[in-house]
Scaffold this active site. Structure first.
Site, mmCIF file in Angstrom:
data_model
loop_
_atom_site.group_PDB
_atom_site.id
_atom_site.type_symbol
_atom_site.label_atom_id
_atom_site.label_comp_id
_atom_site.label_asym_id
_atom_site.label_seq_id
_atom_site.Cartn_x
_atom_site.Cartn_y
_atom_site.Cartn_z
ATOM 1 C CG ASP A 1 -112.437 19.327 9.470
ATOM 2 O OD1 ASP A 1 -111.220 19.500 9.224
ATOM 3 O OD2 ASP A 1 -112.848 18.897 10.569
ATOM 4 C CB ALA A 2 -110.253 19.554 3.381
ATOM 5 C CE LYS A 3 -108.720 17.520 11.142
ATOM 6 N NZ LYS A 3 -110.171 17.544 10.971
ATOM 7 N NE ARG A 4 -108.101 17.130 0.525
ATOM 8 C CZ ARG A 4 -109.085 16.335 0.940
ATOM 9 N NH1 ARG A 4 -109.144 15.929 2.189
ATOM 10 N NH2 ARG A 4 -110.022 15.927 0.100
#
Lengths: 272, 272
Positions: free
Chosen positions: A97-100
């Site tokens: 879960d990095a939401k880049r």
């Protein structure tokens, strides 16, 4: 209509079917909530995550570590995460879960870091910057990419709901899904949004956070999930499992909580 | 109307005035574009960035490293960045381009990682998830926070322009600016958007990427910048400076390019 699943979603489907679970367990280590005996340093965080993963793997369709909790350790955070991930069994998908999200030429570097350096099976991305910010991720055809659509936090109303932006995102993700490896993050806190996304993007798998500590309604979500194969609606629970106990029995309590969620979800899934 | 500048913007203003520059230099180390003699490993990336920073600091109002290029090194990437940042003179602000965004309780961890662990003076954030995703950053009253508004990539048209979302973002950032430490990222590629944002958020400082390799128009941007103090319109240039030469004279070429940009910008700023 039959679809051949992309490699990531096939791995996820296989796992979901094998253990009869669509429970995704979030790995968000917060020193303030961990058992005091572990301390607050990198080593304590490593031990905590490793024990949680080993205690709960039996009921985990997938694990979802959030990078923020490792980066707040400091420069060794990524190294700690890499060590933690070694405890995940090979057949359990890892969703980082990095939401880049960044311009295409930069997003390629983020995709490389998550897929090639941390060996994620799937990631979350922030779709705000549009198609060229997502494509470098979905170009990894054997990996999965969940784009934020409608999140479970109060701020979701600020921009995600601006003229139903989230529905437009669901529509675009459907169009851009040429490798069959895109998914959507749709929070559990508002039933109507989940239904709207499902109508707009009927074939796109969802990752649903917000159940448990964030107050999302498990019954409502599972009433919808009932109509889909498990891998198409992964329910994420983080805090209610990881911090089921803040004492020394934390791992056993996490296992008990994870099993209870899996069983309750199966009960609701089967209540057709 | 007089404003007391917040600590970050005061630091930036002091720097801009001292060297008569509003040039922000992006630090985006890409091994494929670096001089071959440096190699593609962590050590080569460190040397490359350190030399670029030392060669260009005289004309840099700020440096803006993008985390993606360090994370793609792997688990030691953050450590390399921390070492690189030691080469930035103490009076030059460091803006870490991270574009993070997550629910409030998670965003707190990202803010801690960037402000307390990497010691950024300012960061970029992705506003997609709304107010509670930005507040943990802006709660650091002595730091700066630039929210993405209208970016310079092709995908900007997909969602940022959805019913003029970018204007709504500018409006909200103005409202949420209780600590006076918020800014906006507004790409240089479309003049009309820059003017719209300025109208909606006249007091919010801007960070303007997209000049140089991305084709933004320096003349147009500076025609607008002329009306504002330098710290309120920082122009970022990355590739055109870092990769001015891919041979062994790369540092000297970067210095020459940075000086030329600063001088050209001053020429245009003064052409009232």
């Amino acid at each position: 209509m039959m679809f051949n699943l992309s490699p990531y979603f096939r791995k996820l489907e296989t796992r979901c079917q094998k253990i009869e679970s669509n429970l995704c367990i979030g790995i968000d280590p917060d020193p303030d909530k961990m058992p005091p005996k572990l301390g607050t340093g990198a080593e304590g965080i490593y031990s905590f995550c490793a024990e949680i993963i080993e205690a709960t793997a039996d009921s985990a369709a997938a694990f979802k570590p959030n990078l923020a909790f490792f980066e707040s350790i400091g420069t060794e955070g990524w190294h700690v995460l890499a060590q933690v991930l070694e405890h995940v069994p090979a057949d359990v998908p890892i969703i980082i879960d990095a939401k880049r999200g960044d311009i295409g030429s930069t997003a390629r570097h983020y995709a490389k870091s998550l897929f090639e350096k941390l060996n994620a099976d799937a990631v979350t991305v922030n779709p705000f910057m549009g198609h060229d910010s997502i494509k470098p991720f979905s170009d990894y055809a054997d990996k999965g990419v969940y784009a934020l659509c409608m999140t479970s936090n109060p701020g979701a109303k600020d921009f995600e709901m601006w003229f139903d932006l989230y529905i437009q995102i669901a529509k675009c993700i459907s169009e851009w899904n040429t490798n069959g490896n895109l998914g959507l993050v749709v929070g559990a806190t508002k039933p109507v949004h989940l239904a709207n996304v499902r109508n707009e993007a009927p074939h796109i798998p969802m990752l649903v956070p917000g159940v448990g500590a964030q107050g999302g309604d498990l019954e409502m979500i599972l009433a919808e999930a009932r109509h889909h194969p498990r891998h198409k609606m992964l329910i994420n629970i983080s805090r209610s499992i990881m911090y089921a106990s803040q004492k020394n029995d934390f791992a056993r309590a996490a296992r008990k909580s994870a099993n209870a969620y899996r069983d309750r979800m199966n009960q609701l899934m089967n209540a057709r």
